[in-house]
Design a protein around this motif. Sequence first.
Motif, PDB file in Angstrom:
ATOM      1  N   LYS A 183       2.403   2.077  -3.440  1.00  0.00           N
ATOM      2  CA  LYS A 183       1.215   2.497  -4.293  1.00  0.00           C
ATOM      3  C   LYS A 183       0.838   3.990  -4.064  1.00  0.00           C
ATOM      4  O   LYS A 183       0.907   4.812  -5.021  1.00  0.00           O
ATOM      5  CB  LYS A 183       0.148   1.560  -4.148  1.00  0.00           C
ATOM      6  CG  LYS A 183      -1.203   1.551  -5.063  1.00  0.00           C
ATOM      7  CD  LYS A 183      -2.202   0.702  -5.012  1.00  0.00           C
ATOM      8  CE  LYS A 183      -3.060   1.123  -3.797  1.00  0.00           C
ATOM      9  NZ  LYS A 183      -4.270   0.368  -3.468  1.00  0.00           N
ATOM     10  N   ILE A 184       0.899   4.075  -2.605  1.00  0.00           N
ATOM     11  CA  ILE A 184       0.556   5.474  -2.449  1.00  0.00           C
ATOM     12  C   ILE A 184       1.509   6.638  -2.760  1.00  0.00           C
ATOM     13  O   ILE A 184       1.142   7.705  -3.090  1.00  0.00           O
ATOM     14  CB  ILE A 184       0.044   5.640  -0.967  1.00  0.00           C
ATOM     15  CG1 ILE A 184      -1.303   5.061  -0.986  1.00  0.00           C
ATOM     16  CG2 ILE A 184      -0.104   7.032  -0.561  1.00  0.00           C
ATOM     17  CD1 ILE A 184      -1.924   4.781   0.658  1.00  0.00           C
ATOM     18  N   MET A 208       0.830  -1.029  -0.035  1.00  0.00           N
ATOM     19  CA  MET A 208      -0.017  -0.048   0.004  1.00  0.00           C
ATOM     20  C   MET A 208       0.822   1.162   0.057  1.00  0.00           C
ATOM     21  O   MET A 208       0.781   2.197  -0.788  1.00  0.00           O
ATOM     22  CB  MET A 208      -0.817  -0.071   1.299  1.00  0.00           C
ATOM     23  CG  MET A 208      -1.888   1.078   1.325  1.00  0.00           C
ATOM     24  SD  MET A 208      -2.635   1.364   2.853  1.00  0.00           S
ATOM     25  CE  MET A 208      -3.769   0.268   2.928  1.00  0.00           C
ATOM     26  N   ASN A 243       1.772   7.012  -6.452  1.00  0.00           N
ATOM     27  CA  ASN A 243       0.741   8.222  -6.898  1.00  0.00           C
ATOM     28  C   ASN A 243       0.704   9.673  -6.349  1.00  0.00           C
ATOM     29  O   ASN A 243       0.878  10.502  -7.192  1.00  0.00           O
ATOM     30  CB  ASN A 243      -0.598   7.687  -6.234  1.00  0.00           C
ATOM     31  CG  ASN A 243      -1.708   8.301  -6.642  1.00  0.00           C
ATOM     32  OD1 ASN A 243      -2.287   9.090  -5.811  1.00  0.00           O
ATOM     33  ND2 ASN A 243      -2.318   8.185  -7.773  1.00  0.00           N
TER      34      ASN A 243
END
Lengths: 418, 418
Positions: free
Chosen positions: B245-246, B242, B249
């Motif tokens: 991914k964050i 996670m 982004n």
Amino acid sequence: MNVYDYVVKKARKANAAARVMSGKDTAEKNKALLSMAREIRKNKYDILKANELDLENAKKLGKSSAFIDRLSLNEKRIDSMAEGLEKVASLPDPIGEGVKMWKRPNDLRIEKVRVPLGTIGIIYEARPNVTVDASALCLKSGNSVVLRGGKEAICSNLAIYNIIYKAAVNSGLPEGAVEFIDITEREAVEVLMKLNGYIDVLIPRGGRGLISSVVKNSTVPVIETGSGNCHIYVDADADLDMAEKIVVNAKTQRPAVCNAMETLLVHKDAAGEFLPRLGSTLHKLNVEIRGCSRTQKLIPDVKLATERDYSKEFLDLILAVKVVDSMDEAIDHIYKYGTGHSEAIITNNYASSQKFLREIDAAVVYVNASTRFTDGGEFGFGSEIGISTQKLHARGPMGLNELTTTKYMVYGNGQIRE
Amino acid sequence: MNVYDYVVKKARKANAAARVMSGKDTAEKNKALLSMAREIRKNKYDILKANELDLENAKKLGKSSAFIDRLSLNEKRIDSMAEGLEKVASLPDPIGEGVKMWKRPNDLRIEKVRVPLGTIGIIYEARPNVTVDASALCLKSGNSVVLRGGKEAICSNLAIYNIIYKAAVNSGLPEGAVEFIDITEREAVEVLMKLNGYIDVLIPRGGRGLISSVVKNSTVPVIETGSGNCHIYVDADADLDMAEKIVVNAKTQRPAVCNAMETLLVHKDAAGEFLPRLGSTLHKLNVEIRGCSRTQKLIPDVKLATERDYSKEFLDLILAVKVVDSMDEAIDHIYKYGTGHSEAIITNNYASSQKFLREIDAAVVYVNASTRFTDGGEFGFGSEIGISTQKLHARGPMGLNELTTTKYMVYGNGQIRE
């Protein structure tokens, strides 16, 4: 140390304390406030002794009696400072309130939560009670505070400050939660007004000169507590008994405050009956009337009102009066001369009441009540730091909520933006 | 007419229009917005022709390609201005909302009602779309607006302004509801920033230089829309998939905006596993990493991060990285370098999430989500005028509600203050 470094050091200390203050729970803050109250009562005579020095000095400088009155402390006034602290301790803690919460389609949950502003600077004049009152409100709302009082009250302020500072720190609040700038040079204020990054907001408390100087010179955001050129408009359809009672109250109950009425506007259809009786009542109450030419025909011995009279906040037993042809003329007059503080209409006409409420642009607009109610206590806020006449952040009486801001807390589970 | 008189005349006209605007109902405002949208679409080619002139000039002046991109219009961008107007027309009208209402023991009823701010000044750079977007939001919230765009976009802005002005007035909005200052001398901005009494609030939209100049020089209250030096802290207990991914982004999805991440902080217990894999992912995405000495040991070819790197809003595919010994060190780092915009923690530890939410002082604090969500649209406000990083009035994404203030309406039946 020069003035700049000195003020920055104080502000930096307060700023560091703000971070700790924001985490203090209600019980800790209340404990400190109650301890401050106890110590104020216990050290009453030291405060009075310090106040004597300020008073002697003020008399030597030939200050006015109104000035001396604001500067003067006595046992009762000191008790009421302590009561103020106890009162603020008893108020609900605004911090942590969830203002609203919602969920987005992507399952993010967003919560808007009330948090302290941070570090609040208070710039005030020679009223020693502000030292206590402002500190109480700032601390209860989880902020740190930097105080800068008028130089004529320096001995009183220092005596009070030393007492409340010790009480606050001994009760567990961080050093720096309450800072006092004890150098009286004007330069200290100049520095304070530019300390963006250390001071989150400045609140000037005092006369128009002080406030406009802070608004003009500060780069730190300012909450403008305002002067009140307040009007009451007596409509054609007013209950004249009620109108008289309210006008007398708004003008005479405490003429020196910002929510007192300064100009009366009367619809021409009501003027013939209303102004003669009001004139004689106000005459008995020693109110000087300055009126338009139509007023002069209805009340004896009235001086002709000038442009200046309609613009002025008398703060005294003086009333400007104008007879108007219509409610629109009254509203135009208020747009032109009002300061956006408190405006009232006296009427029994539904449409008139709605029009006035809608069209008048002021912090508080009244139907059939005295402008004197514009006050944190009267609004039910428990206490107030001042009355804002600006439109940003807070407008009207400011209580604890107005010393806070919000932050958004967002609860995710891995969301990214596509 | 000299610059001062010219700007005052525009502001006075807008101020007079504000009084009329505050009484316009939702249907009237929406009708104007939709008509503005129609006219924008209809006159698309005139706007493009005017934009050509600005672009030629900008190229002659050797402006950067990023500058030229912001200045450039095309059919799609003009359509999206029109869509913006239609979108704002479809949003709920904030004006007239009763924020709260209560009764006092003396039977006074107090209502806090949402009303327009009045006259809003928008100072912006060479982005012609702001001319439309800002006007739409100000008008829908019942305000009048004075626009002052960057001189490099003057032809585009004037073309757009003439279209929307005519559409607004033909739909029944008052002349002065939208004013545009078409003189490009800097003096015009200087005048605008001192027009207390005519302008209720100034909102600068643009780079850090513009904003800090307005904050420093304006005596009119300013809403500071802020730069974002945003951090993500990857906790010891983070889900590393996670987290990756964050982080990817928040850094790469749109690096040039204020809610993009600029510095990554990683707990030492997570760094050994997390940083090598993240480094190789970011390398493929052409992100330059500048890290502390511990980061250098975990990711190959990393430049040593300087104090300056931690302070900087890169707005580019550059990321500063620091390994921290504890969450407290991460929080301290954010206190020191953050701009109070958007900060995130990635963790599965309940206590860590709560501590971060509580202690971080920023407009938006995230748990397990990308900082890129700090945006009026993503928050569900429908649109935004900017993101406030100051604490007064509005904090975080500002939608229509943030362009309003409140007034108190007090309903009495003869109350006076004892």
